[in-house]
Design a protein around this motif. Structure first.
Motif, PDB file in Angstrom:
ATOM      1  N   UNK A 261      -5.879 -58.282   3.155  1.00  0.00           N
ATOM      2  CA  UNK A 261      -6.689 -58.826   4.257  1.00  0.00           C
ATOM      3  C   UNK A 261      -6.772 -60.340   4.200  1.00  0.00           C
ATOM      4  N   UNK A 262      -6.475 -60.985   5.324  1.00  0.00           N
ATOM      5  CA  UNK A 262      -6.596 -62.432   5.417  1.00  0.00           C
ATOM      6  C   UNK A 262      -5.461 -63.201   4.768  1.00  0.00           C
ATOM      7  N   UNK A 263      -4.434 -62.507   4.292  1.00  0.00           N
ATOM      8  CA  UNK A 263      -3.306 -63.183   3.659  1.00  0.00           C
ATOM      9  C   UNK A 263      -2.002 -62.726   4.299  1.00  0.00           C
ATOM     10  N   UNK A 264      -0.909 -63.446   3.996  1.00  0.00           N
ATOM     11  CA  UNK A 264       0.375 -63.137   4.593  1.00  0.00           C
ATOM     12  C   UNK A 264       1.094 -62.005   3.872  1.00  0.00           C
ATOM     13  N   UNK A 265       0.913 -61.896   2.563  1.00  0.00           N
ATOM     14  CA  UNK A 265       1.680 -60.928   1.788  1.00  0.00           C
ATOM     15  C   UNK A 265       1.160 -59.516   1.981  1.00  0.00           C
ATOM     16  N   UNK A 266       2.022 -58.564   1.672  1.00  0.00           N
ATOM     17  CA  UNK A 266       1.658 -57.160   1.722  1.00  0.00           C
ATOM     18  C   UNK A 266       2.403 -56.422   0.631  1.00  0.00           C
ATOM     19  N   UNK A 267       2.175 -55.115   0.547  1.00  0.00           N
ATOM     20  CA  UNK A 267       2.767 -54.356  -0.542  1.00  0.00           C
ATOM     21  C   UNK A 267       3.182 -52.969  -0.079  1.00  0.00           C
ATOM     22  N   UNK A 268       4.391 -52.574  -0.505  1.00  0.00           N
ATOM     23  CA  UNK A 268       4.833 -51.198  -0.391  1.00  0.00           C
ATOM     24  C   UNK A 268       4.313 -50.479  -1.630  1.00  0.00           C
ATOM     25  N   UNK A 269       3.365 -49.553  -1.431  1.00  0.00           N
ATOM     26  CA  UNK A 269       2.576 -48.979  -2.534  1.00  0.00           C
ATOM     27  C   UNK A 269       3.072 -47.567  -2.864  1.00  0.00           C
ATOM     28  N   UNK A 270       3.173 -47.295  -4.171  1.00  0.00           N
ATOM     29  CA  UNK A 270       3.585 -45.973  -4.664  1.00  0.00           C
ATOM     30  C   UNK A 270       2.553 -45.513  -5.691  1.00  0.00           C
ATOM     31  N   UNK A 271       1.682 -44.605  -5.281  1.00  0.00           N
ATOM     32  CA  UNK A 271       0.637 -44.076  -6.157  1.00  0.00           C
ATOM     33  C   UNK A 271       1.125 -42.777  -6.800  1.00  0.00           C
ATOM     34  N   UNK A 272       1.020 -42.698  -8.120  1.00  0.00           N
ATOM     35  CA  UNK A 272       1.405 -41.497  -8.850  1.00  0.00           C
ATOM     36  C   UNK A 272       0.139 -40.876  -9.415  1.00  0.00           C
ATOM     37  N   UNK A 273      -0.198 -39.676  -8.921  1.00  0.00           N
ATOM     38  CA  UNK A 273      -1.416 -38.965  -9.318  1.00  0.00           C
ATOM     39  C   UNK A 273      -1.087 -37.992 -10.452  1.00  0.00           C
ATOM     40  N   UNK A 274      -1.755 -38.177 -11.593  1.00  0.00           N
ATOM     41  CA  UNK A 274      -1.578 -37.276 -12.729  1.00  0.00           C
ATOM     42  C   UNK A 274      -2.585 -36.129 -12.637  1.00  0.00           C
ATOM     43  N   UNK A 275      -2.282 -35.027 -13.308  1.00  0.00           N
ATOM     44  CA  UNK A 275      -3.146 -33.848 -13.265  1.00  0.00           C
ATOM     45  C   UNK A 275      -4.533 -34.145 -13.817  1.00  0.00           C
ATOM     46  N   UNK A 276      -4.643 -35.103 -14.715  1.00  0.00           N
ATOM     47  CA  UNK A 276      -5.930 -35.451 -15.310  1.00  0.00           C
ATOM     48  C   UNK A 276      -6.853 -36.182 -14.346  1.00  0.00           C
ATOM     49  N   UNK A 277      -6.300 -36.674 -13.218  1.00  0.00           N
ATOM     50  CA  UNK A 277      -7.073 -37.499 -12.292  1.00  0.00           C
ATOM     51  C   UNK A 277      -6.728 -38.971 -12.382  1.00  0.00           C
TER      52      UNK A 277
END
Length: 376
Positions: A261-277
């Protein structure tokens, strides 16, 4: 997508040089509360009021705020037992503040910007039922005078009135109060006064906007175009990575594009969810600097690893590192696995990101967790 011309670059450089000669976009320096990013939150103001209204707290201001707030009530000798936040009524509504005193019970509904829609009659009824013979009052504390008439029995106090009385009487207490609490009080006063006055644009900035409006709008359009191009590249990268990462990885993979928010950069995000949470995130940032791929623990079960420990955990799982030795830590908490030029082939960036994602997603346990032991 429109290309920025050479003439535009000259105009933008001139505009930015002129803006750079102006000291600050605001006419006055920010308060500490404004700098912290919470000047308009009613909860923050209510929390501070609860603290300052209770003479038993360690601020040393005694009844300064209490007397300033209750002055219109005409009550004498308000002896506070405690000040509560978010006091529930029988219908599930909550009164922002309730001042519990020996001979008085006073409710305070705090409004900074939100409209007055609360059931004031119910609040008064709740206070009267709990009063047990004590004098009852309900105060509507607000930044601006309410547009609609309030119910009978509700006393309106504006922040301007409250802070004016606090400022008027602060000198009577200041000599015996620890210096930091005088500073906190003045910062709170100034923050609420600034909110009441609204935007405090530096006149020099306003004059520049008037004089160079066309150039400002052109620069904003160029920035929007750049941000849109980042999003396009980021989403293209996501599609490539999703093709390269197999569906058989051990842990759940979720992807999205996120712009700062409010900036030029952004990110391609990859979230890896483990069984533990636990959740480990790989961010492929894109900005004026090009691409930067980082890893961090979005959610850990237990204590998060330090950047060097997380880098070691990644290396043990054959996650590739394309950065030079000694440059893996970003902001002290995120290992950087690679940096690419902005116009680097997308396949090259995607291959690296996919390899990092796969190394994390195929791990049996998240960083810092103990491996699961087999049952015999």
């Amino acid at each position: 997508m429109k290309t920025t011309e050479v003439d535009d670059v000259t105009r933008f450089e001139s505009l930015l040089e002129e803006f750079g000669r102006i000291r600050g976009a605001s006419a006055t320096p920010s308060t500490l509360l404004e700098a912290a990013g919470y000047p308009s939150y009613e909860n923050v103001a209510s929390n501070l009021l609860r603290y300052f209204l209770d003479p038993a707290e360690g601020h040393g201001l005694e009844g300064l705020f209490l007397e300033a707030l209750t002055e219109p009530l005409g009550f004498e000798g308000v002896s506070v037992l405690g000040v509560e936040r978010e006091v529930g009524t029988s219908s599930g509504y909550r009164i922002d503040l309730v001042i519990d005193a020996d001979a008085h019970l006073i409710g305070v509904e705090n409004k900074v910007f939100a409209p007055v829609y609360n059931p004031m009659d119910e609040y008064l009824g709740h206070l009267e039922r709990k009063a047990k013979g004590r004098q009852v009052a309900l105060i509507l504390l607000c930044l601006h005078e309410p547009q609609k008439q309030v119910p009978a029995g509700v006393v309106v106090v504006t922040y301007a009135q409250l802070m004016g009385r606090v400022r008027r009487d602060l000198g009577l207490h200041a000599a015996d109060v620890p210096a930091q609490y005088v500073t906190f009080t003045l910062d709170f006063l100034k923050t609420m006064e600034n909110l009441r006055k609204g935007i405090r644009m530096n006149p020099a900035v306003l004059e520049l906007l008037k004089k160079r409006e066309d150039d400002v709008l052109a620069l904003l359009r160029a920035a929007d175009s750049f941000a849109s191009e980042n999003r396009l590249k980021g989403n293209e990268l996501r599609a490539h990575v999703e093709e390269l990462v197999t569906a058989e990885v051990s842990n759940k993979l979720q992807t999205r594009y996120w712009r700062v928010p409010g900036e030029l950069e952004g990110s391609s995000v990859y979230d890896i969810d483990f069984q533990s949470g636990a959740v480990v995130a790989i961010d492929a940032w894109i900005g004026t600097y090009g691409w930067e791929v980082t890893v961090f623990q979005r959610r850990a079960i237990g204590e998060k690893l330090a950047a060097n420990e997380l880098a070691e955990w990644l290396a043990e799982r054959d996650a590739p590192f394309l950065v030079e030795a000694g440059t893996t830590a970003l902001n002290g908490s995120r290992p950087v696995t690679a940096r690419f030029e902005r116009n680097a082939p997308l396949d090259e960036v995607a291959t690296h990101v996919a390899n990092v994602v796969r190394a994390v997603a195929e791990a049996e346990t998240a960083p810092g967790e103990q491996p699961r032991t087999a049952l015999h």
